[in-house]
Design an enzyme around this catalytic site. Sequence first.
Site, PDB file in Angstrom:
ATOM      1  N   ASP A 167      33.476  44.640   4.898  1.00 31.14           N
ATOM      2  CA  ASP A 167      34.696  45.387   5.253  1.00 31.14           C
ATOM      3  C   ASP A 167      35.908  45.025   4.391  1.00 31.14           C
ATOM      4  OD1 ASP A 167      33.098  46.418   7.172  1.00 31.14           O
ATOM      5  OD2 ASP A 167      34.339  45.834   8.873  1.00 31.14           O
ATOM      6  N   GLU A 217      25.636  50.315   6.134  1.00 26.11           N
ATOM      7  CA  GLU A 217      24.939  49.038   6.400  1.00 26.11           C
ATOM      8  C   GLU A 217      25.374  47.981   5.402  1.00 26.11           C
ATOM      9  OE1 GLU A 217      23.418  49.025   3.336  1.00 26.11           O
ATOM     10  OE2 GLU A 217      21.722  48.004   4.243  1.00 26.11           O
ATOM     11  N   TRP A 218      26.565  48.208   4.811  1.00 26.60           N
ATOM     12  CA  TRP A 218      27.293  47.194   4.023  1.00 26.60           C
ATOM     13  C   TRP A 218      26.554  46.730   2.769  1.00 26.60           C
ATOM     14  CZ3 TRP A 218      26.091  44.645   9.131  1.00 26.60           C
ATOM     15  CH2 TRP A 218      26.764  45.309  10.175  1.00 26.60           C
ATOM     16  N   GLY A 219      25.549  47.497   2.354  1.00 29.05           N
ATOM     17  CA  GLY A 219      24.798  47.105   1.163  1.00 29.05           C
ATOM     18  C   GLY A 219      23.770  46.013   1.433  1.00 29.05           C
ATOM     19  N   ASP A 247      26.688  52.895  11.627  1.00 29.33           N
ATOM     20  CA  ASP A 247      26.893  51.480  11.335  1.00 29.33           C
ATOM     21  C   ASP A 247      25.613  50.673  11.563  1.00 29.33           C
ATOM     22  OD1 ASP A 247      28.392  49.253  10.586  1.00 29.33           O
ATOM     23  OD2 ASP A 247      30.110  49.833  11.829  1.00 29.33           O
ATOM     24  N   ASN A 289      20.806  46.020   2.612  1.00 33.41           N
ATOM     25  CA  ASN A 289      19.413  46.325   2.269  1.00 33.41           C
ATOM     26  C   ASN A 289      19.301  47.203   1.031  1.00 33.41           C
ATOM     27  OD1 ASN A 289      18.001  45.183   4.814  1.00 33.41           O
ATOM     28  ND2 ASN A 289      19.671  46.427   5.619  1.00 33.41           N
TER      29      ASN A 289
END
Length: 443
Positions: free
Chosen positions: A215, A193-195, A160, A197
């Site tokens: 999320d 990393e949730w997009g 994460d 970067n």
Amino acid sequence: MKRLIILLTAAALLAAGIEAGAQRPRPNANLPKWEGVADTPQMGWSSWNCFMTDINEDLIKATAEAMVELGLVDAGYVYLNLDDGWHGERDENGFIHEDLEKFPSGMKALADYLHGKGLKLGIYSDAGNFTCACYSGSLGHEYQDAITYAAWGVDYLKYDWCFTNDVNPKGAYTLMRNALRKAGRPIFFSMCEWGSNKPWEWAADVGHSWRTTGDIGPAFLPVETSYDENGRRRWKPQSVLEIIDKNEPLRQYAGPGHWNDPDMLEVGNNITVDGVYYEMTNSEDRAHFTMWCMMAAPLILGNDLTKITPETLEIIRNKDMIAVDQDPLGIQGLRLRNEDNLQYWFKPLVGGAWAFCIMNTGEEDRVLPLDWPALEVNDELSGRSTDFASTNYSVKDLWNKDAKPFTTLVKGKGKQRGQMVANVRDVTVKPHDVVAFRLTPVL
Ligand code: GLA
């Protein structure tokens, strides 16, 4: 003369040095990621969506048993992933330990237990100092943690991105990739990393999948922003439709070994967060599952498997739909049309076949013609086209098991006698639901 001898000696030493240097491995800290663990998108179950950090050994064992007994392992769901909250403390040497109150037999014993049932163990950590639920993160302990996971028999790591101020994303994920490789046990590396970067642009040789969004929650339509009685903005999940819009443009980056991850499944799940209850209908669950399969997404279940309904089971165990997700070509589907509350999707499959689905995001039943020439697909990415005028496909309904297969081309009648003409039929798509088909060329 003396000078010549010195020069010759120096040259000989230099030559010997070069040779010795050539035999030594060139210094390079980077190691390749593990190959062969992500030929198709990963399938399994994770504790997060339903249980958050409220996890323990009994729950995980009961889930493992359910996965076997419900036929989910046979259907391909092999990873059982502990998300946030399994952690105990680090010892004086910096090694992480499991929380022995939650997991009294220890992680190694749990891994052995799961392996004995044909399952694989997934675990969770974070590139920062802390995980998102404030347990110990891996920053500064990457190699130690990788060695610990390998020694426990872990098969999957979700990594994460909380508490990562001043951490370089590519550097941090590459460091953990190297550590996992060095630890010697093949471990699936799921980047989370949730997009933030754009990992799809740089992580194909770093991770096996990368999250493309924030999320998910069990919500089909976008959730309105709302405030609690103290004026504090409530957490709101990413809805299925928002996630689809974010994941759809990234299809060129997905493929065997490196998948776009639009987050875990919410089929059959419900949650209450910040006083708000979230749940999807059975139709919405079916649409969500179908779209994840069309997008070659990881299929990580997130519901309580010890209390599953027959309706939920029917969705997640649909072998034809799973085969669309797991197709060996590994091509993420494309959205052909998105208008008037209707989305038309195609996915190239092995053997010249296609998956095709229509999703109705509106509130009314829609009766739509399956007019094949009007649905022609020319997919630049895969170089494939449906070529409906000259290829006849057998059409199998993937949700309605009672529907008989039919073909896209039939012999014309009357004026069209002697020609093959499009076999146009109507189909009804319910609100917040899908119809899905597999089109197999008739040879
Ligand atoms: C982040 C991730 C979630 C989950 C939680 C755990 O929010 O995106 O999927 O792992 O952390 O705390």
